[in-house]
Design a protein around this motif. Structure first.
Motif, PDB file in Angstrom:
ATOM      1  N   THR A  67      49.108  49.130  33.148  1.00 28.27           N
ATOM      2  CA  THR A  67      49.113  49.507  34.562  1.00 28.27           C
ATOM      3  C   THR A  67      50.382  49.008  35.242  1.00 28.27           C
ATOM      4  O   THR A  67      51.002  49.716  36.034  1.00 28.27           O
ATOM      5  CB  THR A  67      47.874  48.925  35.265  1.00 28.27           C
ATOM      6  N   THR A  74      56.396  54.635  37.751  1.00 29.18           N
ATOM      7  CA  THR A  74      56.086  55.630  38.784  1.00 29.18           C
ATOM      8  C   THR A  74      56.937  55.399  40.029  1.00 29.18           C
ATOM      9  O   THR A  74      57.496  56.336  40.602  1.00 29.18           O
ATOM     10  CB  THR A  74      54.596  55.557  39.163  1.00 29.18           C
ATOM     11  N   LEU A  77      60.461  56.500  39.324  1.00 26.81           N
ATOM     12  CA  LEU A  77      60.525  57.963  39.263  1.00 26.81           C
ATOM     13  C   LEU A  77      60.432  58.581  40.648  1.00 26.81           C
ATOM     14  O   LEU A  77      61.127  59.561  40.953  1.00 26.81           O
ATOM     15  CB  LEU A  77      59.381  58.505  38.397  1.00 26.81           C
ATOM     16  N   MET A  78      59.592  57.993  41.506  1.00 25.58           N
ATOM     17  CA  MET A  78      59.423  58.560  42.843  1.00 25.58           C
ATOM     18  C   MET A  78      60.664  58.388  43.688  1.00 25.58           C
ATOM     19  O   MET A  78      61.042  59.294  44.439  1.00 25.58           O
ATOM     20  CB  MET A  78      58.223  57.919  43.532  1.00 25.58           C
ATOM     21  N   VAL A  85      64.768  65.660  45.518  1.00 25.20           N
ATOM     22  CA  VAL A  85      64.237  66.669  46.437  1.00 25.20           C
ATOM     23  C   VAL A  85      65.059  66.695  47.721  1.00 25.20           C
ATOM     24  O   VAL A  85      65.373  67.764  48.263  1.00 25.20           O
ATOM     25  CB  VAL A  85      62.741  66.396  46.754  1.00 25.20           C
ATOM     26  N   LEU A  96      61.054  64.452  54.749  1.00 23.17           N
ATOM     27  CA  LEU A  96      59.655  64.018  54.766  1.00 23.17           C
ATOM     28  C   LEU A  96      59.182  63.644  53.358  1.00 23.17           C
ATOM     29  O   LEU A  96      58.407  62.702  53.188  1.00 23.17           O
ATOM     30  CB  LEU A  96      58.760  65.116  55.363  1.00 23.17           C
ATOM     31  N   VAL A  97      59.673  64.383  52.359  1.00 25.14           N
ATOM     32  CA  VAL A  97      59.313  64.041  50.975  1.00 25.14           C
ATOM     33  C   VAL A  97      59.803  62.635  50.652  1.00 25.14           C
ATOM     34  O   VAL A  97      59.090  61.839  50.020  1.00 25.14           O
ATOM     35  CB  VAL A  97      59.893  65.074  49.982  1.00 25.14           C
ATOM     36  N   VAL A 100      57.417  60.229  52.170  1.00 19.74           N
ATOM     37  CA  VAL A 100      56.179  60.155  51.396  1.00 19.74           C
ATOM     38  C   VAL A 100      56.383  59.267  50.168  1.00 19.74           C
ATOM     39  O   VAL A 100      55.573  58.385  49.868  1.00 19.74           O
ATOM     40  CB  VAL A 100      55.716  61.564  50.972  1.00 19.74           C
ATOM     41  N   CYS A 101      57.498  59.475  49.464  1.00 19.80           N
ATOM     42  CA  CYS A 101      57.769  58.678  48.264  1.00 19.80           C
ATOM     43  C   CYS A 101      57.888  57.196  48.609  1.00 19.80           C
ATOM     44  O   CYS A 101      57.378  56.335  47.877  1.00 19.80           O
ATOM     45  CB  CYS A 101      59.057  59.154  47.591  1.00 19.80           C
ATOM     46  N   VAL A 104      54.357  55.834  49.379  1.00 23.61           N
ATOM     47  CA  VAL A 104      53.557  55.669  48.161  1.00 23.61           C
ATOM     48  C   VAL A 104      54.069  54.494  47.345  1.00 23.61           C
ATOM     49  O   VAL A 104      53.286  53.731  46.773  1.00 23.61           O
ATOM     50  CB  VAL A 104      53.544  56.973  47.327  1.00 23.61           C
TER      51      VAL A 104
END
Lengths: 121, 142
Positions: A67, A74, A77-78, A85, A96-97, A100-101, A104
């Motif tokens: 984990t 993760t 990568l984000m 993007v 906005l993307v 979001v990344c 998160v």
């Protein structure tokens, strides 16, 4: 490690707010936002390497190793994907993307702290 | 480094607008749900078979919606169907996790309507369906 965690959290917040500002102002990602996103990828990479080295050194064997590395990968990568993007989606939605990344990845950072309360201190 | 994108009449070359955000969020959910369910299933499937199977189902749904969204407009009806299935899944699994908690000794992606994920699993299909209905009735919006 705590300091590093705070740095990552601060950069997450910075990128999220910056991206939100760009979205509200209807701006596409420029070099400032993309630079901040690259910084986010960089600090996650540093945190990942630091944790990996400590794991290898046997200091604090992570109880949930899969984990831990999953989260680190993760998050990295984000940050990279969000920037990607941002480069190709030339509108406010690209910004906005990125937001979001960043949000998160902040959640991922909190989850890592929850799973390894001792391992991070 | 990268040359500025040549602007067309529309002013934007590859812009998909809000759809990009949907694809990104669905992509992130596809990735995280898949990772979570695979770890759960491989570690100890028998501990909570129902919860883990439902995690797998959620992951598969997110992957399907992501792919369907990427395959532009042509498959809008398929995307809508998948989003409806997703919404049904969240509502059914969410309700089941509250009514029959004994089936869920461990968490699942859609448990408690996706509370683990800030209720985003419940909101996401609603936003996607709203977006789809707006784009199909009024043409692509920006």
């Amino acid at each position: 490690m705590t300091v590093l965690g705070i740095v990552v959290a601060a950069v997450c917040a910075l990128v999220a707010l910056l991206g939100l500002y760009y979205t509200v102002r209807d701006l596409s990602a420029d070099l400032v936002l993309l630079g901040a996103t690259a910084l986010l990828a960089l600090v996650w990479l540093v945190l990942g390497i630091a944790l990996g080295l400590r794991d290898l050194g046997g200091g604090h064997p992570a109880p949930e190793r899969v984990t831990l590395y999953g989260y680190l990968l993760t998050a990295l990568l984000m940050a990279v994907g969000g920037g990607w993007v941002g480069i190709f989606e030339r509108s406010r939605w690209g910004s906005l993307v990125i937001t979001v990344c960043a949000v998160v990845s902040a959640v991922l950072l909190m989850r890592t702290h929850q799973i390894w309360p001792g391992g991070f201190a | 480094m990268s040359a500025p994108a040549p602007t067309t009449d529309a002013g934007r070359r590859t812009g998909r607008g809000f759809e990009t955000v949907l694809i990104a969020v669905y992509g992130i959910f596809a990735l995280s749900a898949t990772a979570r369910s695979l770890v759960q299933v491989m570690r100890d499937f028998d501990f909570a078979p129902v919860a883990y199977s439902l995690s797998l189902l959620a992951a598969a749904t997110y992957i399907a919606v992501t792919i369907s969204l990427v395959g532009r407009g042509r498959r809008a009806s398929l995307t809508r169907l998948l989003c409806l299935l997703e919404l049904a899944g969240v509502v059914i699994v969410g309700t089941l996790s509250l009514v029959r908690p004994e089936l869920f000794p461990d968490g699942t992606v859609w448990g408690a309507y996706g509370l683990d994920y800030g209720l985003v699993p419940l909101l996401l299909p609603l936003i996607a369906l709203l977006y789809l209905s707006r784009t199909t009735s009024k043409g692509p919006q920006d």
